[in-house]
Design a protein around this motif. Structure first.
Motif, PDB file in Angstrom:
ATOM      1  N   SER A  59       0.835  -1.205   0.000  1.00 20.80           N
ATOM      2  CA  SER A  59       0.000   0.000   0.000  1.00 20.80           C
ATOM      3  C   SER A  59       0.864   1.247   0.000  1.00 20.80           C
ATOM      4  O   SER A  59       0.595   2.210  -0.725  1.00 20.80           O
ATOM      5  N   PHE A  62       2.427   1.662  -3.498  1.00 18.55           N
ATOM      6  CA  PHE A  62       1.489   2.160  -4.499  1.00 18.55           C
ATOM      7  C   PHE A  62       1.128   3.618  -4.245  1.00 18.55           C
ATOM      8  O   PHE A  62       1.066   4.431  -5.172  1.00 18.55           O
ATOM      9  N   TRP A 122     -10.088   0.881   2.732  1.00 16.80           N
ATOM     10  CA  TRP A 122      -9.929   0.807   1.279  1.00 16.80           C
ATOM     11  C   TRP A 122      -8.468   0.661   0.895  1.00 16.80           C
ATOM     12  O   TRP A 122      -8.129  -0.060  -0.042  1.00 16.80           O
ATOM     13  N   ILE A 242      -0.737  -0.562 -10.344  1.00 14.50           N
ATOM     14  CA  ILE A 242      -1.902  -0.779  -9.499  1.00 14.50           C
ATOM     15  C   ILE A 242      -2.233  -2.251  -9.276  1.00 14.50           C
ATOM     16  O   ILE A 242      -2.776  -2.624  -8.244  1.00 14.50           O
ATOM     17  N   TRP A 245      -0.916  -4.105  -5.945  1.00 14.14           N
ATOM     18  CA  TRP A 245      -1.559  -3.582  -4.735  1.00 14.14           C
ATOM     19  C   TRP A 245      -3.052  -3.894  -4.719  1.00 14.14           C
ATOM     20  O   TRP A 245      -3.589  -4.372  -3.718  1.00 14.14           O
ATOM     21  N   TYR A 246      -3.731  -3.641  -5.827  1.00 10.73           N
ATOM     22  CA  TYR A 246      -5.185  -3.762  -5.861  1.00 10.73           C
ATOM     23  C   TYR A 246      -5.638  -5.210  -5.644  1.00 10.73           C
ATOM     24  O   TYR A 246      -6.562  -5.470  -4.871  1.00 10.73           O
ATOM     25  N   VAL A 249      -5.277  -6.060  -1.941  1.00 12.91           N
ATOM     26  CA  VAL A 249      -6.287  -5.409  -1.104  1.00 12.91           C
ATOM     27  C   VAL A 249      -7.656  -6.058  -1.297  1.00 12.91           C
ATOM     28  O   VAL A 249      -8.407  -6.269  -0.329  1.00 12.91           O
ATOM     29  N   VAL A 250      -7.994  -6.403  -2.531  1.00  3.89           N
ATOM     30  CA  VAL A 250      -9.279  -7.064  -2.793  1.00  3.89           C
ATOM     31  C   VAL A 250      -9.342  -8.409  -2.070  1.00  3.89           C
ATOM     32  O   VAL A 250     -10.356  -8.745  -1.441  1.00  3.89           O
ATOM     33  N   THR A 381      -6.593  -1.827 -17.042  1.00  2.00           N
ATOM     34  CA  THR A 381      -6.557  -1.448 -15.624  1.00  2.00           C
ATOM     35  C   THR A 381      -7.954  -1.181 -15.084  1.00  2.00           C
ATOM     36  O   THR A 381      -8.319  -1.659 -14.001  1.00  2.00           O
ATOM     37  N   ILE A 385     -10.013  -3.170 -12.127  1.00  2.00           N
ATOM     38  CA  ILE A 385     -10.619  -2.501 -10.972  1.00  2.00           C
ATOM     39  C   ILE A 385     -12.097  -2.851 -10.845  1.00  2.00           C
ATOM     40  O   ILE A 385     -12.620  -3.060  -9.743  1.00  2.00           O
TER      41      ILE A 385
END
Length: 439
Positions: A59, A62, A122, A242, A245-246, A249-250, A381, A385
């Protein structure tokens, strides 16, 4: 060519490209150091600790891209022009850039603090150990500063030090502290990482300042042109950074820390294949660009085919090995990590295809089709997302891994299509469809 002449040429090449080759080697070593750090944390403390460490550090990394992504590339471009003219950059220019970077990083930190629990949820999956918010802020600032310090050092042609500051020193030093037996919990490892990151950031900035001058004759550079250059690059930097990291996190938000730790290990094993892409990009990008500038379509196609064959040669053996021994490989970290074997196979298969088809994206980027390349990157991307959280709800961490793999592969397949359509080139086969070149 005689043996003596060949030897002299090889020595000359080694001398001329030593810094570049070593910079690439440092990138590879940084991947290994990062994996070794995850291995040690996972082996000693289990998947949840690995997930916690990965979430906070990824995190911060990013968010540092959000803070200064684009500006670091603009710094390399603008500062290098001063060095190329054999002039010395004004120290005041560097200090203004550093001040601007600190301002951007501070704005992100302020937004995190103002946003409260919802924003943190988030950004880092809502999981923070004691002092985790302060650690995140220190890491965010440090990573932003190492990006800028590295950019300045690279603009000064100090490639080895620049790459070391950005990617190698931090994981290596943290590993050294762990090996010395000075830390005994994931919390203490995070604090050590924060302290080491801050020290490396400050050291990198001080080293970059040594390459400037306070003399009246030193060359100043205006800041506004750098910002204008940085803005479009900022979006590209975010889009390219992204996914790691994304996805993490998801997974943390939908499946929890345990699965996030498993996901992280699978991704690190699989993405180690990206070292091949880094090597090919550094070697073939200038050659492809030169062939295109000379209107040598056949040369571009031939270089693309050679890059594809080399990519296949260097990617297939390790990829097939990891596919075959996924369970015992993960078992070396700990028995709990064997559950990540299906994810590892998904990631490796996706990375294998992505790396082998990588020269298509390279040819597209080096033949003057930046807008098409940008559109493909943004589309993939935004799709990631949008779809990753939906897929995670039904298929968990393995679904997210599949989603990331599909969109990465899709990006290169789209590049392959547009290279063939716009340039008449198939980088996989080296074939050329005759047409007029459009620069």
């Amino acid at each position: 060519m005689t043996d003596r002449g060949l030897a002299a040429r090889l020595v000359g090449l080694a001398r001329n490209h030593f810094q570049s080759v070593m910079a690439l080697a440092i990138r590879g070593l940084s991947v290994l150091a990062g994996f070794a750090l995850s291995f040690v944390i996972g082996h000693r403390f289990g998947p949840e600790a690995n997930g916690t460490y990965a979430l906070i550090t990824q995190s911060a990394m990013f968010l540092s891209v959000v803070a200064v992504g684009g500006l670091d590339l603009a710094v390399v471009r603008q500062f290098s022009s001063v060095i190329a003219k054999r002039q010395q950059l004004s120290a005041s220019t560097l200090l203004r850039v550093v001040g601007l970077s600190i301002g951007f990083a501070t704005a992100i930190i302020a937004a995190l603090l103002a946003g409260g629990p919802a924003t943190l949820h988030w950004a880092v999956g809502g999981i923070l150990p004691a002092g985790g918010l302060l650690i995140l802020c220190i890491l965010l600032w440090s990573r932003a500063m190492t990006r800028i310090g590295s950019a300045v050092l690279r603009s000064q042609k100090r490639y080895i030090l620049g790459q070391s500051v950005e990617v190698l020193m931090i994981p290596t030093l943290v590993l050294g502290v762990i090996a010395a037996g000075w830390v005994h919990s994931i919390g203490s490892i995070l604090w050590v990482t924060a302290a080491v990151s801050a020290a490396v950031a400050i050291g990198g900035l001080m080293a970059s300042l040594d390459g400037t001058s306070r003399a009246a004759a030193a060359t100043p550079l205006p800041i506004r042109p750098m910002i204008r250059i940085a803005l479009p690059l900022w979006g590209v930097a975010i889009a390219l950074n992204i996914a790691d990291w994304y996805g993490l996190v998801v997974v943390a938000n939908t499946a929890g820390l345990h699965d996030a730790g498993l996901y992280r290990i699978a991704m690190q094993f699989g993405t180690s294949l990206a070292i091949v892409s880094m090597g090919l990009f550094s070697v073939y990008s200038p050659q492809i660009s030169a062939a295109w500038a000379s209107e040598d379509l056949a040369g571009v196609a031939r270089l693309g085919r050679t890059a594809t064959r080399l990519s296949t040669l260097f990617t297939l053996p390790p990829a097939l090995l990891m596919l075959g021994i996924a369970e015992p490989l993960l078992g070396l970290i700990g028995s709990e990590f064997i559950a990540a074997a299906p994810m590892l196979r998904i990631v490796v298969l996706g990375q294998m295809i992505y790396t082998i088809t990588g020269p298509a994206g390279l040819v597209l980027a080096m033949t003057g089709h930046e807008r098409v390349n940008f559109a493909i990157t943004i589309t993939s991307t935004l799709s990631l997302i949008l779809f990753a959280p939906l897929i995670a709800q039904s298929f968990g961490a393995a679904g997210v891994a599949t989603c990331v793999a599909l969109f990465l592969v899709g990006r290169n397949l789209a590049s392959l299509y547009f290279v063939n359509r716009l340039c008449g080139i198939n980088p996989l086969t080296g074939s050329v469809r005759p047409q007029k070149m459009n620069h």
